[in-house]
Scaffold this active site. Structure first.
Site, PDB file in Angstrom:
ATOM      1  N   ALA A 132      -0.851  -1.441  -4.622  1.00  0.00           N
ATOM      2  CA  ALA A 132      -1.562  -2.707  -4.411  1.00  0.00           C
ATOM      3  C   ALA A 132      -2.417  -2.586  -3.142  1.00  0.00           C
ATOM      4  CB  ALA A 132      -0.588  -3.877  -4.290  1.00  0.00           C
ATOM      5  N   PHE A 133      -3.389  -3.476  -2.990  1.00  0.00           N
ATOM      6  CA  PHE A 133      -4.374  -3.302  -1.913  1.00  0.00           C
ATOM      7  C   PHE A 133      -3.775  -3.467  -0.521  1.00  0.00           C
ATOM      8  CE2 PHE A 133      -6.114  -6.821   0.629  1.00  0.00           C
ATOM      9  CZ  PHE A 133      -5.374  -7.894   0.170  1.00  0.00           C
ATOM     10  N   LYS A 134      -2.583  -4.048  -0.423  1.00  0.00           N
ATOM     11  CA  LYS A 134      -1.944  -4.216   0.890  1.00  0.00           C
ATOM     12  C   LYS A 134      -1.784  -2.879   1.619  1.00  0.00           C
ATOM     13  CE  LYS A 134      -0.798  -8.725   0.285  1.00  0.00           C
ATOM     14  NZ  LYS A 134      -1.451  -9.024  -1.001  1.00  0.00           N
ATOM     15  N   ASP A 135      -1.698  -1.788   0.852  1.00  0.00           N
ATOM     16  CA  ASP A 135      -1.579  -0.464   1.473  1.00  0.00           C
ATOM     17  C   ASP A 135      -2.771  -0.132   2.369  1.00  0.00           C
ATOM     18  OD1 ASP A 135       0.860   0.262   0.278  1.00  0.00           O
ATOM     19  OD2 ASP A 135      -0.144   0.991  -1.526  1.00  0.00           O
TER      20      ASP A 135
ATOM     21  N   LEU B  99      -1.682  -1.803   5.475  1.00  0.00           N
ATOM     22  CA  LEU B  99      -0.324  -1.553   5.971  1.00  0.00           C
ATOM     23  C   LEU B  99       0.010  -0.071   6.122  1.00  0.00           C
ATOM     24  CD1 LEU B  99       1.521  -4.555   4.361  1.00  0.00           C
ATOM     25  CD2 LEU B  99       1.484  -3.980   6.793  1.00  0.00           C
TER      26      LEU B  99
END
Ligand SMILES: *Cc1c(COP(=O)(O)O)cnc(C)c1O
Length: 495
Positions: free
Chosen positions: A111-114, A117
């Protein structure tokens, strides 16, 4: 570059390192750079020849002036390594004439949170050193699914930090739960909460606000921090992929340099789309930002009539990472368009009444750049099917919300410009809903759906998701929401 609060009561600016360490300003506002740096024509020429990692160090360096370019380049290289993201961390896929998809889900949790993060923990550790912090940081996270796993992967085994994640035990998908329950790392803790996401979130907020509790932790040489998108350290890496995508489109002759494009972002907490707005203010040729909501359409309503009203029922949808009624980062847009004093007033009304109306002049500035559309559940499913059938492109539920919003925009605005749709999750992360949308049987199990979707579409399951099915469960605790404080204390004392 100094950082100031959106509520303007913290009178002195702080360094980027301090802002990243603290997360939230003392007066309850969010940190913002005191000015937005511009990218010159020369900068764009330089950037266009760079790799993604070099672009990241360059763009982030405009804001984090207390970090050296060597430090930032090292962090970018380690964050976006080929081993973790493949050959390009944020590739642009051409969907059809004039329509492009910016794929932000090639990282370790799909997911784009990577994108934020993977690098933020590295910036955070440097922030501890730069501010001469001697204590360990405990990162506390309440998650509705994607943030928790991405934060765990980002902070695992990072020296000087511990991370504890709380998720609602019945409020996340089976794959999301397995991703968290199988998390490896010596400094991680994962707890299921009997309750919903708000219970987990409120518990974390309560712990953050509890001074006596902070003192107990302080005695153990620990302080609490957050990995949420209220932290500037999470927003700044998100500016990079807009700059990078634009230059990639120029380099592949899809657009000419200087040509304006529109960008459509599936939005929840307003972090991703706000990063796009910053890129625009820095000089990236973006005309309109299309804010896509699901049926929790508080933002598309706000962009229609200038009234933010969270007093409405909450809907659990098939795009759960956008199921949000309070979009925290909107405060940053208000700060830029209305100033600190007005922002304070609006936020006070939001806290007291759950509703505020912005002034006409502020609204007209916002409308120059933003337009909102929302996509309901059946449109989301239809769009997954039509995009696959007609364009041979498989998208997840969140991306489908944005794809449909982009189509609505093109219908009403005759598409003068090329549109970049932001794709925020791998279709396999929400495999069951995607599979059923494509006509698969809806009795398929959540984990069976991965294989079923793969055979149906002839596409590959990303390795991090296929491997989750065979990994050992390491975290199976489920606790009451009132037991969160104790869980924190146990975890801190444990190590
Ligand atoms: C978090 C998330 C979003 C929403 O992004 P915001 O920055 O909160 O607006 C959209 N899609 C997916 C898959 C997400 O995980």
């Amino acid at each position: 570059m100094k950082f100031i609060s959106t509520r303007g009561q913290t009178n002195v600016g702080v360094s980027a390192a301090y802002a990243i360490k603290k997360g939230l300003a003392e007066d309850g506002g969010l940190y913002m750079p005191e000015s937005i740096p511009m990218l010159s024509a020369d900068d764009f020429t330089t950037l266009s020849k760079m790799t993604y990692n070099e672009r990241a160090a360059f763009v982030i360096g405009k804001f984090l002036t207390d970090y050296t370019s060597t430090e930032l380049l090292e962090d970018a290289k380690n964050a976006y390594s080929e081993e973790k993201f493949g050959i390009h961390p944020a590739p642009v896929h051409k969907v059809s004439d004039g329509l492009y998809s910016l794929e932000l889900w090639h990282g370790p949790t799909s997911a784009f949170k990577d994108m934020a993060l993977q690098i933020m923990p590295r910036l955070f550790v440097r922030a501890l050193r730069k501010t001469d912090e001697k204590r360990d940081a405990l990162i506390l996270v309440a998650t509705s699914g994607d943030t928790g796993k991405a934060a765990l992967e980002g902070y695992r085994d990072v020296p000087g930090t511990k991370i504890q994640v709380f998720y609602p035990t019945d409020g996340v998908s089976r794959v999301q739960k397995l991703q968290m329950q199988t998390q490896e790392g010596k400094n991680v803790s994962v707890k299921g909460i009997r309750g919903n996401f708000d219970d987990a979130q409120n518990g974390v907020k309560r712990i953050f606000a509890d001074e006596a509790f902070a003192n107990i932790l302080n005695d153990k040489n620990v302080f609490i921090s957050s990995a949420n998108s209220i932290n500037w350290g999470r927003l700044v890496p998100q500016i990079v992929y807009y700059v990078s995508a634009y230059l990639d489109m120029v380099n592949s002759d899809e657009i000419s340099f200087g040509e304006k494009i529109d960008v459509c972002v599936p939005t929840g907490n307003f972090g991703n789309i706000f990063a796009c707005y910053i890129a625009k203010l820095m000089g990236l040729p973006i005309e309109k930002l299309i804010c896509a909501s699901n049926v929790n359409n508080v933002l598309s309503d706000f962009l229609k009539d200038g009234v933010y009203d969270r007093n409405r029922s909450f809907h659990a949808t098939i795009s759960p990472s956008m199921d949000i009624l309070i979009s925290s980062n909107l405060e940053r847009l208000l700060f830029l368009t209305a100033g600190a004093e007005k922002t304070r007033e609006y936020m006070k009304r939001l806290a007291d009444f759950g509703r505020y109306e912005i002034d006409a002049d502020v609204f007209s500035i916002i409308k120059e750049s933003f337009i909102g559309f929302y996509t309901d559940e059946s449109e989301t499913r239809e769009t997954i099917l039509s995009t696959f059938k007609n364009k041979n492109y498989l998208i997840d539920t969140h991306t489908a919300v944005a794809m449909r919003a982009a189509e609505k925009y093109m219908d009403t605005h005759k598409a003068e410009r090329k549109i970049l749709v932001v794709s925020t999750a791998s279709p396999y992360k929400f495999a069951k809903d995607v599979y059923v949308s494509l006509g698969g049987i809806n009795t398929v199990g959540d984990t069976e759906a991965l294989g079923a979707l793969s055979s149906m579409t002839g596409t590959q399951i990303p390795t991090p998701l296929s491997s989750v099915l065979s990994k050992e469960i390491l975290h199976s605790d489920i606790i009451g929401k009132e037991a969160m404080d104790n869980a924190v204390l146990d975890f801190v004392s444990d190590q």
